[in-house]
Design a protein around this motif. Sequence first.
Motif, mmCIF file in Angstrom:
data_model
loop_
_atom_site.group_PDB
_atom_site.id
_atom_site.type_symbol
_atom_site.label_atom_id
_atom_site.label_comp_id
_atom_site.label_asym_id
_atom_site.label_seq_id
_atom_site.Cartn_x
_atom_site.Cartn_y
_atom_site.Cartn_z
ATOM 1 N N ALA A 41 17.430 -1.049 -2.606
ATOM 2 C CA ALA A 41 16.221 -1.754 -3.018
ATOM 3 C C ALA A 41 15.220 -0.764 -3.604
ATOM 4 N N ILE A 42 14.532 -1.171 -4.634
ATOM 5 C CA ILE A 42 13.559 -0.305 -5.306
ATOM 6 C C ILE A 42 12.153 -0.616 -4.788
ATOM 7 N N VAL A 43 11.429 0.443 -4.404
ATOM 8 C CA VAL A 43 10.076 0.286 -3.870
ATOM 9 C C VAL A 43 9.125 1.224 -4.622
ATOM 10 N N PRO A 44 8.340 0.702 -5.561
ATOM 11 C CA PRO A 44 7.337 1.541 -6.241
ATOM 12 C C PRO A 44 6.252 1.976 -5.257
ATOM 13 N N VAL A 45 5.634 3.125 -5.516
ATOM 14 C CA VAL A 45 4.582 3.622 -4.629
ATOM 15 C C VAL A 45 3.256 3.815 -5.364
ATOM 16 N N VAL A 46 3.084 3.133 -6.493
ATOM 17 C CA VAL A 46 1.796 3.223 -7.183
ATOM 18 C C VAL A 46 0.712 2.474 -6.409
ATOM 19 N N ASP A 47 1.104 1.513 -5.568
ATOM 20 C CA ASP A 47 0.186 0.847 -4.634
ATOM 21 C C ASP A 47 0.874 0.863 -3.277
ATOM 22 N N LEU A 48 0.325 1.613 -2.323
ATOM 23 C CA LEU A 48 1.022 1.812 -1.050
ATOM 24 C C LEU A 48 0.990 0.583 -0.157
ATOM 25 N N ASP A 49 -0.026 -0.267 -0.302
ATOM 26 C CA ASP A 49 -0.005 -1.538 0.427
ATOM 27 C C ASP A 49 1.183 -2.379 -0.025
ATOM 28 N N ASP A 50 1.382 -2.447 -1.350
ATOM 29 C CA ASP A 50 2.538 -3.176 -1.886
ATOM 30 C C ASP A 50 3.840 -2.544 -1.413
ATOM 31 N N ALA A 51 3.876 -1.212 -1.364
ATOM 32 C CA ALA A 51 5.094 -0.513 -0.963
ATOM 33 C C ALA A 51 5.490 -0.862 0.463
ATOM 34 N N VAL A 52 4.539 -0.813 1.378
ATOM 35 C CA VAL A 52 4.836 -1.126 2.778
ATOM 36 C C VAL A 52 5.297 -2.574 2.911
ATOM 37 N N ALA A 53 4.611 -3.485 2.218
ATOM 38 C CA ALA A 53 4.995 -4.896 2.287
ATOM 39 C C ALA A 53 6.390 -5.117 1.734
ATOM 40 N N GLU A 54 6.752 -4.401 0.666
ATOM 41 C CA GLU A 54 8.079 -4.587 0.076
ATOM 42 C C GLU A 54 9.166 -3.986 0.964
ATOM 43 N N PRO B 142 10.468 6.984 -5.695
ATOM 44 C CA PRO B 142 10.516 7.936 -6.812
ATOM 45 C C PRO B 142 10.633 9.376 -6.339
ATOM 46 N N MET B 143 11.454 10.140 -7.031
ATOM 47 C CA MET B 143 11.566 11.552 -6.697
ATOM 48 C C MET B 143 10.281 12.295 -7.039
ATOM 49 N N SER B 144 9.625 11.878 -8.117
ATOM 50 C CA SER B 144 8.363 12.501 -8.530
ATOM 51 C C SER B 144 7.260 11.455 -8.410
ATOM 52 N N PRO B 145 6.598 11.375 -7.249
ATOM 53 C CA PRO B 145 5.620 10.310 -7.009
ATOM 54 C C PRO B 145 4.335 10.541 -7.785
ATOM 55 N N PRO B 146 3.506 9.489 -7.921
ATOM 56 C CA PRO B 146 2.241 9.641 -8.655
ATOM 57 C C PRO B 146 1.238 10.538 -7.948
ATOM 58 N N SER B 147 1.351 10.672 -6.640
ATOM 59 C CA SER B 147 0.557 11.625 -5.869
ATOM 60 C C SER B 147 1.501 12.299 -4.879
#
Length: 258
Positions: free
Chosen positions: A129-142, A157-162
Amino acid sequence: MTVLCSADCHLMEPPNLWAERLPTAMRDRAMRYEYTDTHRIWWQEGAPFMHEPLGIEGREDGTPITDDIDLRLKELDQDGIWAEMIFGNMGTLILNITDPAFAIESARVYNDYLAEAYGPHGERELPVAIVPVVDLDDAVAEIERVAALGLRSIGLPMSPPSPYFLEDYDRVWSAAEAAGLPVAFHVGTGTGAFGAGMAEAMAAAMATARGQETNATTLGIHLAQPPQLLVGTLVGSGTLARHPGLQALVVEAGAGWL
């Protein structure tokens, strides 16, 4: 008898998966692909971004590879492999999207598809499953949602936005650990300094024969540093020590993570 499992296989999503399932307002930006006699053309954000020769990912008879799960299982048996961990060819590109709303909606479409198509074969077919981390609230929920769907691992992502050493990510690691979901980091994913532009550079290389030849020799250089930074961050920040139940997998980097 030796039983083998694969930690890195790929799937070819249905060509209009996102165009048919995303919220209507986002469909013109959807990832998709179409065919010519010689190429598979990948589209993103309303424009083509890669022309892939069919010979690269076609079968021996020249037909393009599609998402035929029965055939996958047959070929696993032929190769002596019991189970395979599977990443999406376009699905992993979701981790390169910078728009939080578009990223999470694209991920939900993809993850729902994985549960629907591969759920009945979950003993052997293990899509990530793919979980973006540009919004961490969304990430945890997903993370919590895909665990409820029965999916058994997540891709970040191997290279995260932060940087992953930031305390903000602790809730992501905690959610994955609590759900018992191994976390896979596939090369070439992310919007950080070592992820941004890599997919575009590879797409440009695939456009010409000379680019393809060059890519074959330079790819290892592009792939080596991000895994090293990732592992160094997870170890050096104490993330793995604080989350002893967290399992992390570096994918398609060869031994670059060492």
